[in-house]
Design a protein around this motif. Sequence first.
Motif, PDB file in Angstrom:
ATOM      1  N   VAL A 100       1.615  -8.466   3.067  1.00  0.00           N
ATOM      2  CA  VAL A 100       0.400  -7.137   2.985  1.00  0.00           C
ATOM      3  C   VAL A 100       1.992  -6.093   3.673  1.00  0.00           C
ATOM      4  CG1 VAL A 100      -1.288  -6.289   3.201  1.00  0.00           C
ATOM      5  CG2 VAL A 100      -0.863  -8.140   2.786  1.00  0.00           C
ATOM      6  N   PHE A 101       1.854  -5.603   3.637  1.00  0.00           N
ATOM      7  CA  PHE A 101       3.145  -4.214   3.988  1.00  0.00           C
ATOM      8  C   PHE A 101       2.858  -2.188   3.365  1.00  0.00           C
ATOM      9  CE2 PHE A 101       5.436  -7.512   2.448  1.00  0.00           C
ATOM     10  CZ  PHE A 101       6.462  -8.017   3.454  1.00  0.00           C
ATOM     11  N   VAL A 102       3.406  -1.476   4.477  1.00  0.00           N
ATOM     12  CA  VAL A 102       3.320   0.115   3.599  1.00  0.00           C
ATOM     13  C   VAL A 102       4.346   0.029   3.183  1.00  0.00           C
ATOM     14  CG1 VAL A 102       3.180   2.188   5.126  1.00  0.00           C
ATOM     15  CG2 VAL A 102       1.943   0.327   6.136  1.00  0.00           C
ATOM     16  N   GLY A 103       4.176   0.990   1.508  1.00  0.00           N
ATOM     17  CA  GLY A 103       4.759   1.151   1.238  1.00  0.00           C
ATOM     18  C   GLY A 103       5.516   2.527   1.279  1.00  0.00           C
ATOM     19  N   ASP A 104       5.669   3.041   0.159  1.00  0.00           N
ATOM     20  CA  ASP A 104       5.744   4.676   0.732  1.00  0.00           C
ATOM     21  C   ASP A 104       4.926   5.840   1.304  1.00  0.00           C
ATOM     22  OD1 ASP A 104       6.943   7.601  -0.305  1.00  0.00           O
ATOM     23  OD2 ASP A 104       5.238   7.830  -1.370  1.00  0.00           O
ATOM     24  N   THR A 105       5.695   6.390   2.458  1.00  0.00           N
ATOM     25  CA  THR A 105       4.995   7.243   2.935  1.00  0.00           C
ATOM     26  C   THR A 105       5.602   8.835   3.206  1.00  0.00           C
ATOM     27  OG1 THR A 105       6.586   6.694   5.262  1.00  0.00           O
ATOM     28  CG2 THR A 105       5.187   5.135   4.846  1.00  0.00           C
ATOM     29  N   LYS A 106       6.087   8.924   2.790  1.00  0.00           N
ATOM     30  CA  LYS A 106       7.439  10.365   2.069  1.00  0.00           C
ATOM     31  C   LYS A 106       6.509  11.372   0.688  1.00  0.00           C
ATOM     32  CE  LYS A 106      11.618   8.295   4.109  1.00  0.00           C
ATOM     33  NZ  LYS A 106      12.938   7.917   4.062  1.00  0.00           N
ATOM     34  N   ALA A 107       5.339  10.924   0.312  1.00  0.00           N
ATOM     35  CA  ALA A 107       5.124  11.570  -0.797  1.00  0.00           C
ATOM     36  C   ALA A 107       4.196  12.653  -0.267  1.00  0.00           C
ATOM     37  CB  ALA A 107       4.935  10.449  -2.448  1.00  0.00           C
TER      38      ALA A 107
ATOM     39  N   PHE B 230       0.335  -1.628   0.180  1.00  0.00           N
ATOM     40  CA  PHE B 230       0.235  -0.179  -0.227  1.00  0.00           C
ATOM     41  C   PHE B 230       0.670   1.285  -0.199  1.00  0.00           C
ATOM     42  CE2 PHE B 230      -2.984  -3.207   2.368  1.00  0.00           C
ATOM     43  CZ  PHE B 230      -4.393  -3.035   1.531  1.00  0.00           C
ATOM     44  N   GLN B 231       0.625   1.771  -1.240  1.00  0.00           N
ATOM     45  CA  GLN B 231       1.295   3.253  -1.136  1.00  0.00           C
ATOM     46  C   GLN B 231       0.087   4.299  -0.114  1.00  0.00           C
ATOM     47  OE1 GLN B 231       4.371   2.707  -1.770  1.00  0.00           O
ATOM     48  NE2 GLN B 231       3.951   1.125  -3.687  1.00  0.00           N
ATOM     49  N   HIS B 232       1.062   5.515   0.311  1.00  0.00           N
ATOM     50  CA  HIS B 232      -0.078   6.003   1.516  1.00  0.00           C
ATOM     51  C   HIS B 232      -0.189   7.138  -0.064  1.00  0.00           C
ATOM     52  CE1 HIS B 232       1.513   5.936   6.034  1.00  0.00           C
ATOM     53  NE2 HIS B 232       0.843   5.068   5.177  1.00  0.00           N
ATOM     54  N   PRO B 233      -1.981   7.771   0.542  1.00  0.00           N
ATOM     55  CA  PRO B 233      -2.079   8.451  -0.878  1.00  0.00           C
ATOM     56  C   PRO B 233      -1.512  10.199  -0.825  1.00  0.00           C
ATOM     57  CG  PRO B 233      -3.957   8.342   0.921  1.00  0.00           C
ATOM     58  CD  PRO B 233      -2.133   7.231   1.189  1.00  0.00           C
ATOM     59  N   LEU B 234      -1.949  10.992  -1.837  1.00  0.00           N
ATOM     60  CA  LEU B 234      -1.096  11.998  -1.999  1.00  0.00           C
ATOM     61  C   LEU B 234      -1.326  13.551  -1.908  1.00  0.00           C
ATOM     62  CD1 LEU B 234       0.533  11.750  -5.715  1.00  0.00           C
ATOM     63  CD2 LEU B 234       1.556  10.966  -3.424  1.00  0.00           C
ATOM     64  N   TRP B 235      -0.953  13.953  -1.215  1.00  0.00           N
ATOM     65  CA  TRP B 235      -1.693  16.060  -1.089  1.00  0.00           C
ATOM     66  C   TRP B 235      -2.475  15.857  -1.895  1.00  0.00           C
ATOM     67  CZ3 TRP B 235      -0.785  20.706  -3.244  1.00  0.00           C
ATOM     68  CH2 TRP B 235      -0.811  21.936  -2.204  1.00  0.00           C
ATOM     69  N   TYR B 236      -3.046  16.844  -2.164  1.00  0.00           N
ATOM     70  CA  TYR B 236      -4.024  17.950  -2.700  1.00  0.00           C
ATOM     71  C   TYR B 236      -4.171  19.258  -2.778  1.00  0.00           C
ATOM     72  CZ  TYR B 236      -8.074  16.285  -1.348  1.00  0.00           C
ATOM     73  OH  TYR B 236      -9.190  15.768  -1.260  1.00  0.00           O
ATOM     74  N   SER B 237      -4.170  20.503  -3.123  1.00  0.00           N
ATOM     75  CA  SER B 237      -4.096  20.867  -2.782  1.00  0.00           C
ATOM     76  C   SER B 237      -5.735  21.739  -1.978  1.00  0.00           C
ATOM     77  CB  SER B 237      -4.311  22.517  -3.453  1.00  0.00           C
ATOM     78  OG  SER B 237      -5.157  22.279  -4.876  1.00  0.00           O
ATOM     79  N   PRO B 238      -5.958  22.432  -0.771  1.00  0.00           N
ATOM     80  CA  PRO B 238      -7.257  22.098  -0.215  1.00  0.00           C
ATOM     81  C   PRO B 238      -8.230  22.864  -1.133  1.00  0.00           C
ATOM     82  CG  PRO B 238      -5.717  23.818   0.796  1.00  0.00           C
ATOM     83  CD  PRO B 238      -5.086  22.796  -0.400  1.00  0.00           C
ATOM     84  N   ASN B 239      -8.203  23.365  -2.403  1.00  0.00           N
ATOM     85  CA  ASN B 239      -9.366  24.098  -2.801  1.00  0.00           C
ATOM     86  C   ASN B 239      -9.743  23.555  -3.947  1.00  0.00           C
ATOM     87  OD1 ASN B 239      -6.925  24.977  -4.298  1.00  0.00           O
ATOM     88  ND2 ASN B 239      -7.120  26.683  -5.065  1.00  0.00           N
TER      89      ASN B 239
END
Length: 258
Positions: free
Chosen positions: A200-207, A154-163
């Motif tokens: 089952v693993f956690v993948g990226d947490t930094k993006a 599982f790759q953690h989801p990405l940031w998007y702008s709050p607008n």
Amino acid sequence: MKKYLLAVVLLFITSTISFAQHKKPALNIVFIGNSITQGVQLADAATEAPPATAVAYLQKQKNLDTVSFSNQGHSGYTTLDFLPGTGTFSKVEDAANAFTNKDALLIFSIKLGTNDSAIHGPHGAPVSPEDYQKNLKTIVDKLLADFPKAVIIFQHPLWYSPNTYNGAKYLQEGLNRLQSYVPMIDGLVKSYATTNPKQVFVGDTKAFAYFEKNHLTDLIPENGKQGTFYLHPNKKGAEALGKFWGMAINKVVRRNFK
């Protein structure tokens, strides 16, 4: 003479065993995701989308053999669109079965949540954190049932702008909900540690933090109903995201599948 021949035979057997034990793993990777995984708005998604850049990174790693992949990213899709019984899920399994190297380690890299988090627009949105986790578990349980030796990352989801507000409405409420999915992912992975160890693993947490900080240079400015918003990686961002995913995948493989 006999002792000499016996020593040679034993040395050959030992060398063969040692080579077999240290054989580099080959990988077959199915990337499951939404428009970010798909690589929308990139000039050449086949080579520039995050799955392609992740594999380009992995192919440079000396601890790995060949790496094959399938990009199963679909714009606008939520966890509901990937549930077992849907045509999308069938395509994911078809992609996994289509790899020619049947001895390679099969990996499903999953990055979903952006569309689930929307206030309205995508299928089922807004998806509560509990239902998000439930949907992911349903997907993973079926994948592991059909591919018992597979690995899920599982790759953690990405940031998007709050607008963010295009055809779908996300805004700050959606971003808050997206962040609430992270402990659901981590908790789900923890639960599999006893039932399916080393699968089952956690993948990226930094993006997430990276794109929040670098959105002006790594995300595409898009015109929305509340001004210019940032959601999709540009070429530079897709390369960065692919490297994050590639590093996470390689870390899992290196630590658990030598």
